[in-house]
Design a protein around this motif. Sequence first.
Motif, mmCIF file in Angstrom:
data_model
loop_
_atom_site.group_PDB
_atom_site.id
_atom_site.type_symbol
_atom_site.label_atom_id
_atom_site.label_comp_id
_atom_site.label_asym_id
_atom_site.label_seq_id
_atom_site.Cartn_x
_atom_site.Cartn_y
_atom_site.Cartn_z
ATOM 1 N N ILE A 98 23.359 15.330 53.991
ATOM 2 C CA ILE A 98 22.964 15.451 55.394
ATOM 3 C C ILE A 98 21.907 14.393 55.693
ATOM 4 N N GLN A 99 22.116 13.665 56.779
ATOM 5 C CA GLN A 99 21.172 12.654 57.210
ATOM 6 C C GLN A 99 21.095 12.661 58.732
ATOM 7 N N HIS A 100 20.350 11.746 59.288
ATOM 8 C CA HIS A 100 20.185 11.657 60.738
ATOM 9 C C HIS A 100 21.553 11.596 61.421
ATOM 10 N N MET A 101 21.753 12.472 62.383
ATOM 11 C CA MET A 101 22.964 12.577 63.209
ATOM 12 C C MET A 101 24.193 13.098 62.472
ATOM 13 N N SER A 102 24.003 13.751 61.333
ATOM 14 C CA SER A 102 25.124 14.426 60.667
ATOM 15 C C SER A 102 25.603 15.571 61.564
ATOM 16 N N VAL A 103 26.874 15.917 61.427
ATOM 17 C CA VAL A 103 27.459 17.005 62.212
ATOM 18 C C VAL A 103 27.485 18.268 61.357
ATOM 19 N N ILE A 104 26.945 19.365 61.920
ATOM 20 C CA ILE A 104 26.917 20.665 61.268
ATOM 21 C C ILE A 104 27.764 21.614 62.106
ATOM 22 N N ARG A 105 28.647 22.328 61.466
ATOM 23 C CA ARG A 105 29.484 23.302 62.173
ATOM 24 C C ARG A 105 29.062 24.713 61.796
ATOM 25 N N VAL A 106 28.884 25.530 62.830
ATOM 26 C CA VAL A 106 28.585 26.947 62.632
ATOM 27 C C VAL A 106 29.909 27.678 62.768
ATOM 28 N N VAL A 107 30.315 28.381 61.720
ATOM 29 C CA VAL A 107 31.580 29.114 61.750
ATOM 30 C C VAL A 107 31.335 30.574 61.390
ATOM 31 N N GLU A 108 32.215 31.410 61.877
ATOM 32 C CA GLU A 108 32.104 32.838 61.602
ATOM 33 C C GLU A 108 32.700 33.144 60.239
ATOM 34 N N ARG A 109 31.975 33.933 59.468
ATOM 35 C CA ARG A 109 32.454 34.342 58.142
ATOM 36 C C ARG A 109 33.569 35.376 58.317
ATOM 37 N N VAL A 127 20.251 16.456 63.825
ATOM 38 C CA VAL A 127 21.642 16.720 63.469
ATOM 39 C C VAL A 127 22.339 17.219 64.726
ATOM 40 N N VAL A 128 23.653 17.080 64.760
ATOM 41 C CA VAL A 128 24.458 17.581 65.862
ATOM 42 C C VAL A 128 25.105 18.872 65.386
ATOM 43 N N VAL A 129 24.913 19.955 66.138
ATOM 44 C CA VAL A 129 25.434 21.257 65.737
ATOM 45 C C VAL A 129 26.516 21.690 66.713
ATOM 46 N N HIS A 130 27.665 22.067 66.166
ATOM 47 C CA HIS A 130 28.758 22.639 66.944
ATOM 48 C C HIS A 130 28.695 24.147 66.733
ATOM 49 N N GLY A 131 28.415 24.893 67.813
ATOM 50 C CA GLY A 131 28.218 26.334 67.723
ATOM 51 C C GLY A 131 29.508 27.132 67.755
ATOM 52 N N LEU A 132 29.340 28.449 67.658
ATOM 53 C CA LEU A 132 30.485 29.371 67.629
ATOM 54 C C LEU A 132 31.293 29.351 68.920
ATOM 55 N N ARG A 133 30.636 29.085 70.035
ATOM 56 C CA ARG A 133 31.313 29.123 71.340
ATOM 57 C C ARG A 133 31.697 27.733 71.836
ATOM 58 N N GLY A 134 31.700 26.760 70.919
ATOM 59 C CA GLY A 134 32.100 25.410 71.275
ATOM 60 C C GLY A 134 30.984 24.539 71.817
ATOM 61 N N GLU A 135 29.773 25.080 71.924
ATOM 62 C CA GLU A 135 28.671 24.270 72.412
ATOM 63 C C GLU A 135 28.290 23.213 71.378
ATOM 64 N N ARG A 136 27.760 22.119 71.871
ATOM 65 C CA ARG A 136 27.355 21.015 70.999
ATOM 66 C C ARG A 136 25.922 20.665 71.369
ATOM 67 N N ILE A 137 25.010 20.825 70.411
ATOM 68 C CA ILE A 137 23.602 20.580 70.687
ATOM 69 C C ILE A 137 22.996 19.689 69.604
ATOM 70 N N HIS A 138 21.914 19.031 69.948
ATOM 71 C CA HIS A 138 21.157 18.231 68.999
ATOM 72 C C HIS A 138 19.956 19.052 68.556
ATOM 73 N N ILE A 139 19.722 19.095 67.252
ATOM 74 C CA ILE A 139 18.596 19.825 66.687
ATOM 75 C C ILE A 139 17.630 18.802 66.086
ATOM 76 N N ASP A 140 16.384 18.844 66.544
ATOM 77 C CA ASP A 140 15.345 17.993 65.959
ATOM 78 C C ASP A 140 14.898 18.616 64.647
#
Length: 100
Positions: free
Chosen positions: A74-85, A7-20
């Motif tokens: 959620i499937q291969h290469m779905s985008v996940i966003r991490v947001v602050e509560r 999956v592709v994760v967009h983090g709190l600080r704008g980083e974009r990473i791939h998670i296996d």
Amino acid sequence: MGKIYQVVVHGLRGERIHIDLCNTEEQMQSMTVLQLKEKIEEKLPQSEGDATVRLFSENKLLDGDFTLLSEYGIQHMSVIRVVERVRGGGMRVLTETTSP
């Protein structure tokens, strides 16, 4: 070697990473939100143990640690966003005042 499901994760600080996530379709179908959170914590230490972050995919809150990712589509290469509560959650009510 088989396919690696990511999956592709967009983090709190704008980083974009791939998670296996896993190596097989069967594993992908049994992956839970909690397992995803643990994998994100490994790659994004600033979210580690932080109860003030939430995960979203396609504007859906990934709620319930033991809910399957497949239930959220959620499937291969779905985008996940991490947001602050945001604390509170109440609604601010504006009242109209009239002048005499």
